[in-house]
Design a protein around this motif. Structure first.
Motif, PDB file in Angstrom:
ATOM      1  N   ASN A  14      51.415  17.550 -64.806  1.00 26.12           N
ATOM      2  CA  ASN A  14      50.695  16.417 -65.384  1.00 26.12           C
ATOM      3  C   ASN A  14      50.121  16.867 -66.732  1.00 26.12           C
ATOM      4  O   ASN A  14      49.138  17.599 -66.769  1.00 26.12           O
ATOM      5  CB  ASN A  14      49.573  15.994 -64.412  1.00 26.12           C
ATOM      6  N   LYS A  16      48.647  15.186 -68.941  1.00 22.37           N
ATOM      7  CA  LYS A  16      47.447  14.421 -69.344  1.00 22.37           C
ATOM      8  C   LYS A  16      47.579  14.016 -70.813  1.00 22.37           C
ATOM      9  O   LYS A  16      48.687  13.784 -71.273  1.00 22.37           O
ATOM     10  CB  LYS A  16      46.178  15.226 -69.031  1.00 22.37           C
ATOM     11  N   HIS A  99      45.132   8.903 -60.002  1.00 27.50           N
ATOM     12  CA  HIS A  99      44.570  10.220 -60.337  1.00 27.50           C
ATOM     13  C   HIS A  99      43.051  10.080 -60.475  1.00 27.50           C
ATOM     14  O   HIS A  99      42.553   9.054 -60.945  1.00 27.50           O
ATOM     15  CB  HIS A  99      45.185  10.729 -61.643  1.00 27.50           C
ATOM     16  N   GLU A 101      40.999  11.118 -62.533  1.00 26.98           N
ATOM     17  CA  GLU A 101      40.522  10.764 -63.888  1.00 26.98           C
ATOM     18  C   GLU A 101      40.718   9.274 -64.158  1.00 26.98           C
ATOM     19  O   GLU A 101      39.914   8.645 -64.844  1.00 26.98           O
ATOM     20  CB  GLU A 101      41.258  11.625 -64.940  1.00 26.98           C
ATOM     21  N   GLU A 171      44.196  16.018 -54.110  1.00 25.22           N
ATOM     22  CA  GLU A 171      43.538  16.762 -55.185  1.00 25.22           C
ATOM     23  C   GLU A 171      42.019  16.630 -55.028  1.00 25.22           C
ATOM     24  O   GLU A 171      41.442  15.617 -55.454  1.00 25.22           O
ATOM     25  CB  GLU A 171      43.925  16.189 -56.547  1.00 25.22           C
ATOM     26  N   ALA A 175      37.920  20.604 -57.311  1.00 27.84           N
ATOM     27  CA  ALA A 175      38.781  21.766 -57.590  1.00 27.84           C
ATOM     28  C   ALA A 175      39.649  21.561 -58.823  1.00 27.84           C
ATOM     29  O   ALA A 175      40.417  22.445 -59.194  1.00 27.84           O
ATOM     30  CB  ALA A 175      39.660  22.045 -56.375  1.00 27.84           C
ATOM     31  N   ILE A 176      39.530  20.405 -59.448  1.00 25.22           N
ATOM     32  CA  ILE A 176      40.351  20.150 -60.638  1.00 25.22           C
ATOM     33  C   ILE A 176      39.689  20.835 -61.830  1.00 25.22           C
ATOM     34  O   ILE A 176      38.491  20.718 -62.042  1.00 25.22           O
ATOM     35  CB  ILE A 176      40.532  18.632 -60.855  1.00 25.22           C
ATOM     36  N   SER A 177      40.494  21.536 -62.603  1.00 30.26           N
ATOM     37  CA  SER A 177      39.940  22.432 -63.633  1.00 30.26           C
ATOM     38  C   SER A 177      39.157  21.710 -64.718  1.00 30.26           C
ATOM     39  O   SER A 177      38.338  22.328 -65.382  1.00 30.26           O
ATOM     40  CB  SER A 177      41.064  23.220 -64.276  1.00 30.26           C
ATOM     41  N   GLY A 219      44.908  21.029 -58.017  1.00 35.41           N
ATOM     42  CA  GLY A 219      43.531  21.456 -58.292  1.00 35.41           C
ATOM     43  C   GLY A 219      43.535  22.915 -58.706  1.00 35.41           C
ATOM     44  O   GLY A 219      43.566  23.797 -57.850  1.00 35.41           O
ATOM     45  N   SER A 220      43.572  23.143 -60.033  1.00 36.53           N
ATOM     46  CA  SER A 220      43.532  24.507 -60.583  1.00 36.53           C
ATOM     47  C   SER A 220      44.659  25.407 -60.073  1.00 36.53           C
ATOM     48  O   SER A 220      44.445  26.597 -59.843  1.00 36.53           O
ATOM     49  CB  SER A 220      42.175  25.159 -60.297  1.00 36.53           C
ATOM     50  N   VAL A 221      45.828  24.833 -59.904  1.00 37.89           N
ATOM     51  CA  VAL A 221      46.975  25.652 -59.494  1.00 37.89           C
ATOM     52  C   VAL A 221      47.439  26.463 -60.704  1.00 37.89           C
ATOM     53  O   VAL A 221      47.512  25.949 -61.815  1.00 37.89           O
ATOM     54  CB  VAL A 221      48.128  24.761 -58.970  1.00 37.89           C
ATOM     55  N   LEU A 239      50.871  19.586 -57.722  1.00 38.39           N
ATOM     56  CA  LEU A 239      50.611  18.768 -58.915  1.00 38.39           C
ATOM     57  C   LEU A 239      49.738  19.632 -59.819  1.00 38.39           C
ATOM     58  O   LEU A 239      48.636  20.036 -59.423  1.00 38.39           O
ATOM     59  CB  LEU A 239      49.916  17.464 -58.507  1.00 38.39           C
ATOM     60  N   ILE A 240      50.249  19.921 -60.994  1.00 40.40           N
ATOM     61  CA  ILE A 240      49.632  20.949 -61.841  1.00 40.40           C
ATOM     62  C   ILE A 240      49.222  20.360 -63.182  1.00 40.40           C
ATOM     63  O   ILE A 240      50.046  19.736 -63.867  1.00 40.40           O
ATOM     64  CB  ILE A 240      50.646  22.093 -62.074  1.00 40.40           C
ATOM     65  N   GLY A 241      47.970  20.563 -63.554  1.00 36.73           N
ATOM     66  CA  GLY A 241      47.493  20.088 -64.854  1.00 36.73           C
ATOM     67  C   GLY A 241      47.576  21.203 -65.882  1.00 36.73           C
ATOM     68  O   GLY A 241      48.622  21.456 -66.482  1.00 36.73           O
ATOM     69  N   GLY A 242      46.454  21.921 -66.058  1.00 36.21           N
ATOM     70  CA  GLY A 242      46.336  22.941 -67.103  1.00 36.21           C
ATOM     71  C   GLY A 242      47.511  23.899 -67.205  1.00 36.21           C
ATOM     72  O   GLY A 242      48.052  24.113 -68.297  1.00 36.21           O
TER      73      GLY A 242
END
Ligand code: PGA
Length: 262
Positions: A14, A16, A99, A101, A171, A175-177, A219-221, A239-242
Motif C-alpha cells: 500500500n 498510500k 483502511h 486511515e 490491521e 500497530a500501523i507505523s 501493521g509495521s511489517v 498488507l505492507i505500508g512503509g
C-alpha cells in the motif's frame, strides 16, 4: 476447524500518498526486473489513482497486480473528486477498502465501506476489506466487538455466492507505523485474533467459507518480521505500508513468502 494453509499468499504493498507518476513507473520497472513470477504468491501494489493507468500499461500481470487504495461506491454522478469502482474496472484487480486511515481521516462510515465492498464485487474487483481496532479499543478490551462489527458490517451486502471472493486484512490501528505510538503486534496475539475472525465467519456463513477466505496481516511489517507474521496460523499474506516503498525491502518480503511456503 481445519484451515486451508496451502492457499496462495498475498503480498500487498500500500503506497498510500507517495511517489509521483514517474517514480511509480520506475519503481514498478525495477520490481518487475527483480522479481520472479510465482504461481503461489500474488504480489499486488496499490499506487495513487494518478499512476494506475500508466502503470497498467507497463504491468507484467504474471508478476504483479494493481489495487486501488480506495474508491467511491456510486457508479457515476455528482461526487466531486470521487473515483468509482465502475471507473476502476479493468484497471485494477483489487481494491483496498476500509483502511483505518480512510475510516479516521476521511470519515468513511460502515455504510460507505459495505457499499464499496459491494461496488467492487459488482465491477469484478476483489475487495481487500481492512478491519482493526484502535489503541483505546484494544486497551478497553473491545477488540472482539469492534472486529465483529467491522467484519460483518463490511460483508453485509455481499451475496453468499460472492463471499469467498473477498479478502480480509486485519490491521490493528495501534500497530500501523504511521500512528505516533505504534508498537508491534506479536504473532500470538495475531493468531488469537485470526482464530476469532475465522470463528465468526464460520458461525455466520459456514466452515468452508471460514476456511477459504484469505486473511492478511498488516501493521509495521518489514523484512525482519515478515517471516514470523507469514507463519502465524490462519494468515495468508501481508498488507505492507512503509516497507513497500523501499523496493529492496518489498522484494525481500516476497522472497520470504516464497521461502516459508517451501
Ligand atoms: P505500515 O502500514 O506497514 O506502514 O504499518 C500498513 C498499512 O497501513 O496498511
Amino acid at each position: 476447524m481445519c484451515y486451508n494453509y496451502r492457499m496462495k499468499s498475498y503480498i500487498v504493498g500500500n503506497w498510500k500518498m507517495n511517489f509521483s507518476v514517474g517514480e511509480s513507473s520506475v519503481y514498478l520497472h525495477k520490481l518487475q526486473q527483480k522479481t520472479r513470477a510465482y504461481r503461489s504468491i500474488e504480489v499486488v501494489v496499490a499506487p495513487s489513482f494518478t499512476a494506475l493507468q500508466p502503470l497498467s500499461l507497463q504491468l507484467d500481470r504474471k508478476k504483479i497486480r494493481l489495487a486501488a487504495q480506495a474508491g467511491n461506491p456510486h457508479d457515476f454522478g455528482a461526487y466531486t473528486g470521487g473515483v468509482s469502482y465502475t471507473q476502476l474496472r479493468g484497471l485494477v484487480d483489487y481494491g483496498i477498502i476500509g483502511h483505518s486511515e480512510r475510516r479516521q481521516l476521511f470519515h468513511e462510515s460502515d455504510k460507505d465501506i459495505r457499499a464499496s465492498v459491494a461496488a467492487a464485487l459488482r465491477n469484478q474487483i476483489t475487495p481487500i476489506l481492512c478491519i482493526g481496532e484502535t489503541e483505546t479499543e484494544h486497551t478497553f478490551g473491545e477488540t472482539e466487538d469492534v472486529l465483529r462489527d467491522q467484519l460483518l458490517g463490511g460483508l453485509s451486502e455481499v451475496s453468499t455466492e460472492d463471499i469467498t471472493k473477498v479478502i480480509i486484512a486485519y490491521e490493528p490501528v495501534w500497530a500501523i507505523s504511521t500512528t505516533t505510538d505504534s508498537r508491534l503486534a506479536s504473532p500470538d496475539e495475531i493468531a488469537r485474533t485470526v482464530k476469532f475472525l475465522r470463528h465468526i465467519l464460520s458461525d455466520t456463513y459456514s466452515a468452508s467459507v471460514a476456511e477459504e477466505i484469505p486473511i492478511l496481516y498488516g501493521g509495521s511489517v518489514n523484512p525482519s518480521n515478515a517471516g514470523a507474521y507469514l507463519t502465524v496460523p490462519g494468515i495468508n499474506g501481508l498488507l505492507i505500508g512503509g516497507a513497500s516503498l523501499i523496493g529492496d525491502q518489498f522484494i525481500d518480503i516476497i522472497e520470504t513468502a516464497k521461502k516459508v511456503q517451501s
